[in-house]
Design a protein around this motif. Sequence first.
Motif, PDB file in Angstrom:
ATOM      1  N   GLN A   2     -26.369   4.304  11.414  1.00  0.00           N
ATOM      2  CA  GLN A   2     -27.533   4.573  12.455  1.00  0.00           C
ATOM      3  C   GLN A   2     -27.786   3.532  12.914  1.00  0.00           C
ATOM      4  N   THR A   3     -28.777   2.459  13.741  1.00  0.00           N
ATOM      5  CA  THR A   3     -29.393   1.482  14.403  1.00  0.00           C
ATOM      6  C   THR A   3     -30.991   1.952  14.917  1.00  0.00           C
ATOM      7  N   ILE A   4     -31.228   0.734  14.456  1.00  0.00           N
ATOM      8  CA  ILE A   4     -32.537   0.790  13.747  1.00  0.00           C
ATOM      9  C   ILE A   4     -33.340  -0.281  14.782  1.00  0.00           C
ATOM     10  N   ARG A   5     -34.430  -0.747  15.881  1.00  0.00           N
ATOM     11  CA  ARG A   5     -35.431  -2.106  16.151  1.00  0.00           C
ATOM     12  C   ARG A   5     -36.290  -2.469  15.780  1.00  0.00           C
ATOM     13  N   ILE A   6     -36.758  -3.303  15.331  1.00  0.00           N
ATOM     14  CA  ILE A   6     -37.510  -3.801  14.475  1.00  0.00           C
ATOM     15  C   ILE A   6     -38.487  -4.745  14.899  1.00  0.00           C
ATOM     16  N   THR A   7     -39.554  -6.334  14.735  1.00  0.00           N
ATOM     17  CA  THR A   7     -40.392  -7.330  15.203  1.00  0.00           C
ATOM     18  C   THR A   7     -39.393  -8.199  14.798  1.00  0.00           C
ATOM     19  N   LYS A   8     -39.165  -9.545  14.985  1.00  0.00           N
ATOM     20  CA  LYS A   8     -39.359 -10.209  13.365  1.00  0.00           C
ATOM     21  C   LYS A   8     -40.266 -10.134  12.592  1.00  0.00           C
ATOM     22  N   ALA A   9     -41.691  -9.901  12.878  1.00  0.00           N
ATOM     23  CA  ALA A   9     -42.849  -9.315  12.022  1.00  0.00           C
ATOM     24  C   ALA A   9     -42.649  -7.944  10.813  1.00  0.00           C
ATOM     25  N   ASP A  10     -41.807  -7.444  12.187  1.00  0.00           N
ATOM     26  CA  ASP A  10     -41.419  -5.923  10.939  1.00  0.00           C
ATOM     27  C   ASP A  10     -40.468  -6.591   9.521  1.00  0.00           C
TER      28      ASP A  10
END
Length: 412
Positions: A2-10
């Motif tokens: 699985q691949t997810i994309r998040i921000t640095k803050a997250d």
Amino acid sequence: MQTIRITKADARAFLIRAFALESWQSLPDSESAIRALEFVQEDSIPICGRMHDLILWPRVAGYTPQSLADTLYGPTATAFEIHFPNLAALPREDYPYFVRRMQARQAEPGRWQGLFPEEEPVAAAFLEALDSLGPLSTRRHGNEFGHMLSGWGTRSTVISQVAEKLWLHGKLGIAHRKNFERYFDRLERVAPELAAWHAPSVALPDPDEARRYLVRKRLKAKALFRPKRDELATLGEAAFCKVEIEGLVKPWYTLNPFNPPPTPPPFPPRNVGFRGREGAGGRDVWRDNGRDADAILLAPLDPLVYDRQRNRELFDFDYTWEVYVPAEKRKWGYYVLPILHDSKLVGRVDLKRDTKAGSLQVLSLMVEENVVLEAVAEPIAMRLRELAEFLGVSRVEVTGFCPADICKSIAL
């Protein structure tokens, strides 16, 4: 995978939650903290509190060193100590996954393996002394057996080396400590439920199961990591989740399932200590959305800051524990604690407890570029005063560089 994309803050929020740092002393006891972190690393150096105490103090309500001792030793103990790979406290249910390693150590003589023939009578004499005298420290017993070079290249007693091996074999347990000095006894008297795992008739986890269990435990303790090839091979790709973080080229990974932090409620933003902008050429802005902005002094080997590359990529924070670096080569100081404030690593402080003077000395305190001093001064000063109280000294004394705003807050 699985691949997810998040921000640095997250990603920062995920780590802070994973390491139980969302709020000050949020866990009820040391046992809960050891379970939440998977293990707590221990160290004997007491410059401004020992490593394990500095890891547990921000997380455990009303923490005292005795609360960890109660978790490790005595009839109600729920944790044990072992090298994983450094000395650490782990929940006792992890113990059976180490027993085969203990057995394997005994197979061949070596410095950290089985006993050499000349050590056998020393071991027998020490066990006999334990049976007649009860728990013993190797500093206070067995000097008649002579001295040797330790694994650190220092002069040590033969009895301390032998006792260490017996402990690594599961023959001895730690009955208690005094000033971090171990008092050994036979494991069956210290922790009979652990000693039972060494009985020949007990079915242990098979080697592959134990290896998978310990690899998973080590990775879970990191929360966000870049796995090694052997770790990927041991657990299989399905065990991992690829985490692509905005602005970074190389992905990070976590164990499945990935649980992102909840989105904070949309309160009006307040002054939280940083000025900047998102995106290339600017620092991240992280608003606290109405939450308390505590400052937390982190142990040098706190799991949040243990990974230097992760610190640089997610927190824009360069940090190295320099306790073993020659003085002339140190950049920050001997025993420097990173400072967490409102989901950002905002600075670092080099501390030393002076028991005779009754003070906690601030040898230097530096904040990161773009930190708004008036936003962090009082939270940092308050935490330093609380650390002084925790360490049993009456005041905080600034003896080196410290920003004026923070010095004023310390003096209040």
